[in-house]
Scaffold this motif. Structure first.
Motif, PDB file in Angstrom:
ATOM      1  N   LEU A 212       0.867  -1.222   0.017  1.00 29.97           N
ATOM      2  CA  LEU A 212      -0.021   0.018   0.116  1.00 29.97           C
ATOM      3  C   LEU A 212       0.805   1.272  -0.026  1.00 29.97           C
ATOM      4  O   LEU A 212       0.648   2.230  -0.598  1.00 29.97           O
ATOM      5  N   LEU A 213       2.059   1.198   0.760  1.00 32.42           N
ATOM      6  CA  LEU A 213       2.975   2.228   0.653  1.00 32.42           C
ATOM      7  C   LEU A 213       3.697   2.531  -0.566  1.00 32.42           C
ATOM      8  O   LEU A 213       3.711   3.509  -1.023  1.00 32.42           O
ATOM      9  N   TYR A 214       4.530   1.384  -0.667  1.00 32.93           N
ATOM     10  CA  TYR A 214       5.386   1.373  -1.850  1.00 32.93           C
ATOM     11  C   TYR A 214       4.819   1.178  -3.297  1.00 32.93           C
ATOM     12  O   TYR A 214       5.657   1.616  -4.267  1.00 32.93           O
ATOM     13  N   LEU A 215       3.650   0.664  -3.505  1.00 32.37           N
ATOM     14  CA  LEU A 215       3.384   0.357  -4.899  1.00 32.37           C
ATOM     15  C   LEU A 215       1.749   0.988  -5.055  1.00 32.37           C
ATOM     16  O   LEU A 215       0.877   0.350  -5.232  1.00 32.37           O
ATOM     17  N   PRO A 216       1.950   2.333  -4.997  1.00 30.07           N
ATOM     18  CA  PRO A 216       0.482   3.012  -4.909  1.00 30.07           C
ATOM     19  C   PRO A 216       0.009   3.055  -6.573  1.00 30.07           C
ATOM     20  O   PRO A 216      -1.212   3.240  -6.718  1.00 30.07           O
ATOM     21  N   ASP A 217       1.014   2.806  -7.483  1.00 27.95           N
ATOM     22  CA  ASP A 217       0.619   3.126  -8.953  1.00 27.95           C
ATOM     23  C   ASP A 217      -0.275   1.728  -9.423  1.00 27.95           C
ATOM     24  O   ASP A 217       0.024   0.896  -9.087  1.00 27.95           O
ATOM     25  N   PRO A 218      -1.386   2.189  -9.920  1.00 34.48           N
ATOM     26  CA  PRO A 218      -2.417   1.025 -10.288  1.00 34.48           C
ATOM     27  C   PRO A 218      -1.687  -0.031 -11.127  1.00 34.48           C
ATOM     28  O   PRO A 218      -1.949  -1.424 -11.276  1.00 34.48           O
ATOM     29  N   SER A 219      -0.558   0.187 -11.888  1.00 36.82           N
ATOM     30  CA  SER A 219       0.148  -0.709 -12.641  1.00 36.82           C
ATOM     31  C   SER A 219       0.865  -1.579 -11.987  1.00 36.82           C
ATOM     32  O   SER A 219       1.383  -2.450 -12.220  1.00 36.82           O
ATOM     33  N   ALA A 220       1.416  -0.912 -10.762  1.00 39.92           N
ATOM     34  CA  ALA A 220       2.625  -1.547  -9.912  1.00 39.92           C
ATOM     35  C   ALA A 220       1.816  -2.442  -8.577  1.00 39.92           C
ATOM     36  O   ALA A 220       2.238  -3.128  -8.127  1.00 39.92           O
ATOM     37  N   MET A 221       0.451  -2.015  -8.549  1.00 36.07           N
ATOM     38  CA  MET A 221      -0.205  -2.549  -7.221  1.00 36.07           C
ATOM     39  C   MET A 221      -0.387  -4.061  -7.076  1.00 36.07           C
ATOM     40  O   MET A 221      -0.033  -4.788  -8.142  1.00 36.07           O
ATOM     41  N   THR A 222      -0.380  -4.463  -6.059  1.00 35.55           N
ATOM     42  CA  THR A 222      -0.820  -6.014  -5.594  1.00 35.55           C
ATOM     43  C   THR A 222      -2.137  -6.198  -5.538  1.00 35.55           C
ATOM     44  O   THR A 222      -2.939  -5.297  -5.495  1.00 35.55           O
ATOM     45  N   LEU A 223      -2.666  -7.461  -5.384  1.00 30.99           N
ATOM     46  CA  LEU A 223      -4.041  -7.729  -5.545  1.00 30.99           C
ATOM     47  C   LEU A 223      -4.663  -7.417  -4.151  1.00 30.99           C
ATOM     48  O   LEU A 223      -5.580  -6.692  -4.483  1.00 30.99           O
ATOM     49  N   PRO A 224      -4.167  -7.468  -3.069  1.00 31.07           N
ATOM     50  CA  PRO A 224      -4.900  -6.832  -1.793  1.00 31.07           C
ATOM     51  C   PRO A 224      -5.109  -5.560  -2.183  1.00 31.07           C
ATOM     52  O   PRO A 224      -6.003  -4.889  -1.840  1.00 31.07           O
ATOM     53  N   VAL A 225      -3.995  -4.577  -2.518  1.00 35.62           N
ATOM     54  CA  VAL A 225      -4.032  -3.351  -2.592  1.00 35.62           C
ATOM     55  C   VAL A 225      -5.073  -2.682  -3.346  1.00 35.62           C
ATOM     56  O   VAL A 225      -6.060  -1.992  -3.336  1.00 35.62           O
ATOM     57  N   GLY A 226      -5.222  -3.465  -4.766  1.00 35.82           N
ATOM     58  CA  GLY A 226      -6.295  -3.145  -5.735  1.00 35.82           C
ATOM     59  C   GLY A 226      -7.499  -3.525  -5.075  1.00 35.82           C
ATOM     60  O   GLY A 226      -8.488  -2.782  -5.492  1.00 35.82           O
ATOM     61  N   LEU A 227      -7.671  -4.599  -4.661  1.00 37.49           N
ATOM     62  CA  LEU A 227      -8.923  -5.043  -3.842  1.00 37.49           C
ATOM     63  C   LEU A 227      -9.505  -4.126  -2.978  1.00 37.49           C
ATOM     64  O   LEU A 227     -10.747  -3.811  -2.917  1.00 37.49           O
ATOM     65  N   SER A 228      -8.714  -3.691  -2.176  1.00 36.07           N
ATOM     66  CA  SER A 228      -9.080  -2.504  -1.083  1.00 36.07           C
ATOM     67  C   SER A 228      -9.706  -1.105  -1.672  1.00 36.07           C
ATOM     68  O   SER A 228     -10.723  -0.726  -1.103  1.00 36.07           O
ATOM     69  N   GLY A 229      -9.394  -1.141  -3.002  1.00 31.54           N
ATOM     70  CA  GLY A 229     -10.085   0.056  -3.736  1.00 31.54           C
ATOM     71  C   GLY A 229     -11.413  -0.387  -4.098  1.00 31.54           C
ATOM     72  O   GLY A 229     -12.120   0.436  -4.338  1.00 31.54           O
ATOM     73  N   PHE A 230     -11.681  -1.593  -4.368  1.00 31.60           N
ATOM     74  CA  PHE A 230     -13.002  -2.232  -4.865  1.00 31.60           C
ATOM     75  C   PHE A 230     -14.037  -1.685  -3.786  1.00 31.60           C
ATOM     76  O   PHE A 230     -15.167  -1.649  -3.974  1.00 31.60           O
ATOM     77  N   VAL A 231     -13.594  -1.727  -2.536  1.00 30.12           N
ATOM     78  CA  VAL A 231     -14.650  -1.584  -1.489  1.00 30.12           C
ATOM     79  C   VAL A 231     -15.446  -0.380  -1.609  1.00 30.12           C
ATOM     80  O   VAL A 231     -16.436  -0.198  -1.310  1.00 30.12           O
ATOM     81  N   SER A 232     -14.573   0.674  -2.086  1.00 30.52           N
ATOM     82  CA  SER A 232     -15.462   2.145  -2.445  1.00 30.52           C
ATOM     83  C   SER A 232     -15.932   1.871  -3.737  1.00 30.52           C
ATOM     84  O   SER A 232     -16.932   2.428  -4.217  1.00 30.52           O
ATOM     85  N   LYS A 233     -14.795   1.410  -4.684  1.00 28.54           N
ATOM     86  CA  LYS A 233     -15.359   1.324  -6.294  1.00 28.54           C
ATOM     87  C   LYS A 233     -16.789   0.613  -6.378  1.00 28.54           C
ATOM     88  O   LYS A 233     -17.473   1.088  -7.262  1.00 28.54           O
ATOM     89  N   PHE A 234     -16.889  -0.443  -6.093  1.00 26.96           N
ATOM     90  CA  PHE A 234     -17.920  -1.344  -6.031  1.00 26.96           C
ATOM     91  C   PHE A 234     -18.979  -1.489  -4.868  1.00 26.96           C
ATOM     92  O   PHE A 234     -19.134  -2.477  -4.435  1.00 26.96           O
ATOM     93  N   ALA A 235     -19.142  -0.158  -4.274  1.00 22.00           N
ATOM     94  CA  ALA A 235     -19.634  -0.315  -3.011  1.00 22.00           C
ATOM     95  C   ALA A 235     -20.999  -1.250  -2.681  1.00 22.00           C
ATOM     96  O   ALA A 235     -20.971  -1.756  -1.813  1.00 22.00           O
ATOM     97  N   ARG A 236     -21.778  -0.926  -3.834  1.00 22.34           N
ATOM     98  CA  ARG A 236     -23.155  -1.858  -3.688  1.00 22.34           C
ATOM     99  C   ARG A 236     -23.096  -2.865  -4.603  1.00 22.34           C
ATOM    100  O   ARG A 236     -24.096  -3.756  -4.758  1.00 22.34           O
ATOM    101  N   GLN A 237     -22.042  -3.027  -5.471  1.00 28.72           N
ATOM    102  CA  GLN A 237     -21.761  -4.170  -6.552  1.00 28.72           C
ATOM    103  C   GLN A 237     -21.191  -5.376  -5.756  1.00 28.72           C
ATOM    104  O   GLN A 237     -20.217  -5.699  -6.358  1.00 28.72           O
TER     105      GLN A 237
END
Lengths: 274, 318
Positions: A212-237
């Motif tokens: 989360l700290l060191y790989l903030p860019d969407p192209s460098a992210m790991t799966l858990p970090v990307g997934l944590s963004g889903f929580v708001s992105k797909f809030a009701r989905q």
């Protein structure tokens, strides 16, 4: 004869196992439902008609494949680094005698007591100044330098239990310590190395704060970090959020299924330690 | 001290000061430092240096762009200013402590109970063991997301509550319930790991002692409290220390549940999340370091107290 007491034990065990397992099964089932079916609020575990399309949609709407690859790369390289370096250091602590050995080992144990969270500010500043944010180096390098206190501890314990005769015999034959480590001790440690590797892989796959700290860019992210963004992105989905988390869980479940024995053995070894 | 070269005169004696050990031992010592070199370098770079640096930073003000300025104890004064900057810190600490103080004992008690169940010579034990351990293995963002759904306003738990006529809250969206949601999640995810460590400890206890005790007429409870628990105390102590450190560094669950904000109304803000936010969002390195040092001090103090107290209740049989 089955006594009522034993029936009660089995009933309790089954009930609690279900309590632990049901959320996963339900998650898998719901990830295959249509939003409309989820909204009806019935307790069905499985979908009326599996919507594999949910997974395709998640992959379309977020770079999950990239994240998956990033996660796999970091977890695999980090696991190799941690396993080898911790074995290397453990050899020093278990086989070689030196003044200061106890003190150094005390330092190993001390690192368990310092939460990583208190170190992040200066660490982050240095990596940022070096321009290495969005590279895997800040996450991987520390695992190549020491390999983690728990791992050193576990491998040292294991090496202390190995017969010393072979080491002494090899020394008499003129083998140097590197040779003894690589050719004699390391092969004998295979079961313990497997334990360290499996646990470390799981740890790295789940690791969240560092990526989360060191790989903030969407192209460098790991799966858990990307997934944590889903929580708001797909809030009701929920169907998409849950499909995404199934993808993130899948490698762990596979490792878990394949390495069950290693994991069980690892727990009994780690549990015995003082 | 041993002389290397007996009777070699003044030079030899001088040398012996620098070579106090026999050659073989000296060589072995060099190998030792060679082998643990990765750890030593890692320890200096990634533990000691950041620890010292964050201590130094806690007396400075800096936001990455300018140069750091020394502000003395200002950051610590801010910590104590409970109406200003210190307010959120106090909130974060009280949240973290509340969650830890409830979740960890629950994990210990339930974990021990499960371990006792599993220790009953059960058939298919390996299967049950794995079922109990699975949540611990997958603990992380994916399961936190799962719990967000289960404890959502129309989630599994609330639907179950509906059946008995109770209207459940939207657990993670309401200030009164968010921490309970997190506690619930931690118990579910953390109990399995403790169960298995307890189980390993239980299996170390020799059956002979328990049987001898049974012959002497000791009941089930007597046996548990007089034999099993004392013999298991080192395992209990290990789980307690590791559990407390884990609890106080709570981060992932609160981040996922609150989308990184610590909300609603800061009720789910943990200390680690606060440090992260001070670093990434506010770029308030000095104040963040002061918070980090406060956490370090508390964790170390707690561990020392734990070790001290352990002498009274932890029983080592060797």
């Amino acid at each position: 004869m089955i006594s009522p007491g034993r029936v009660a034990i089995y009933a309790a065990l089954t009930l609690f196992s279900l309590l632990f397992l049901l959320p996963f099964i339900w998650q898998l089932g719901t990830s295959l439902k249509t939003p409309a079916e989820i909204a009806t609020g019935t307790f069905t575990l499985f979908p009326a008609e599996p919507q594999w399309e949910n997974y395709a949609e998640v992959f379309r709407r977020a770079p999950i494949a990239t994240w998956f690859f990033n996660s796999a790369f970091i977890a695999i390289v980090g696991t190799i680094g941690a396993t080898l370096t911790s074995a290397f250091c453990a050899y020093g602590f278990a086989v070689l005698h030196a003044r200061g050995s106890r003190l150094a080992f005390g330092m190993v144990l001390l690192t368990i007591l310092v939460p990583y969270q208190v170190l992040i500010i200066p660490e982050y500043i240095v990596w940022a100044k070096l321009g290495l944010i969005n590279t895997p180096l800040p996450i991987l390098l520390p695992w190549f330098l020491g390999g983690g206190a728990f791992n050193i501890f576990l491998l040292r314990q294991f090496m202390l239990g190995l017969p010393r005769d072979m080491v002494d015999a090899a020394r008499v034959d003129g083998a140097n310590e590197l040779h003894i480590f690589a050719r004699i001790i390391l092969p004998m440690c295979a079961p313990a190395l497997a334990i360290v590797a499996v646990f470390h892989f799981i740890y790295m796959w789940n690791d969240f704060l560092r990526p989360l700290l060191y790989l903030p860019d969407p192209s460098a992210m790991t799966l858990p970090v990307g997934l944590s963004g889903f929580v708001s992105k797909f809030a009701r989905q929920w169907h998409l959020l849950l499909a995404g988390s199934v993808v993130a869980l899948a490698p762990l479940l596979i490792v878990f299924a394949l390495a069950q024995r290693v994991i069980a053995r690892g727990i009994s070894i780690t549990g015995v330690r003082r | 001290m041993q002389r290397v070269d007996e009777g070699a005169g003044r030079l030899g004696r001088f040398r012996s000061l620098f070579a106090p050990l026999p050659v073989l031992q000296r060589v072995e010592e060099r190998w030792f430092w060679f082998f643990i070199a990765p750890f030593v370098v890692g320890f200096l770079l990634f533990a000691l240096a950041p620890l010292i640096a964050s201590f130094a930073l806690s007396f400075m003000e800096w936001n990455l762009r300018g140069t750091p300025t020394i502000v003395g104890l200002d950051n610590y004064a801010d910590l104590a200013d409970l109406d200003g900057k210190g307010k959120i810190v106090l909130k974060a600490f009280s949240n973290t402590v509340m969650i830890t103080v409830i979740a960890v004992p629950m994990q210990l008690i339930i974990g021990l109970a499960f371990a006792m169940l599993l220790n009953q010579k059960v058939k298919g034990m390996a299967l049950f063991r794995m079922a109990f351990y699975l949540p611990t293995v997958v603990a992380g963002v994916a399961t936190a997301a799962l719990w967000r759904w289960i404890l959502g306003s129309e989630g599994l738990v609330n639907r179950a509550l509906e059946i008995v006529g109770v209207a459940g809250p939207a657990w993670f969206n309401e200030p009164e319930s968010v921490r309970w949601g997190i506690i619930f999640m931690l118990i579910w995810a953390g109990t399995g790991g403790m169960t298995l460590i307890f189980l390993a400890g239980l299996q170390q206890i020799s059956k002979d002692i328990l049987e001898a005790c049974e012959c002497d007429g000791a009941g089930r409870f007597r046996r548990f409290f007089s034999i099993t628990l004392p013999l298991l105390s080192p395992t209990l102590f290990f789980n307690l220390v590791i559990g407390l450190i884990g609890g106080l560094s709570l981060f992932t669950e609160t981040y996922v549940v609150s989308g990184g904000g610590g909300g609603p109304a800061n009720e789910s803000m943990s200390v680690a999340l606060l440090i992260y936010r001070l670093l990434i969002r506010n770029l308030d390195f000095g104040f963040g370091s002061a918070v980090a040092w406060l956490l370090t001090a508390i964790v170390l103090l707690l561990t020392i107290v734990n070790f001290r107290l352990s002498k009274r209740w932890v029983f080592y049989d060797n």
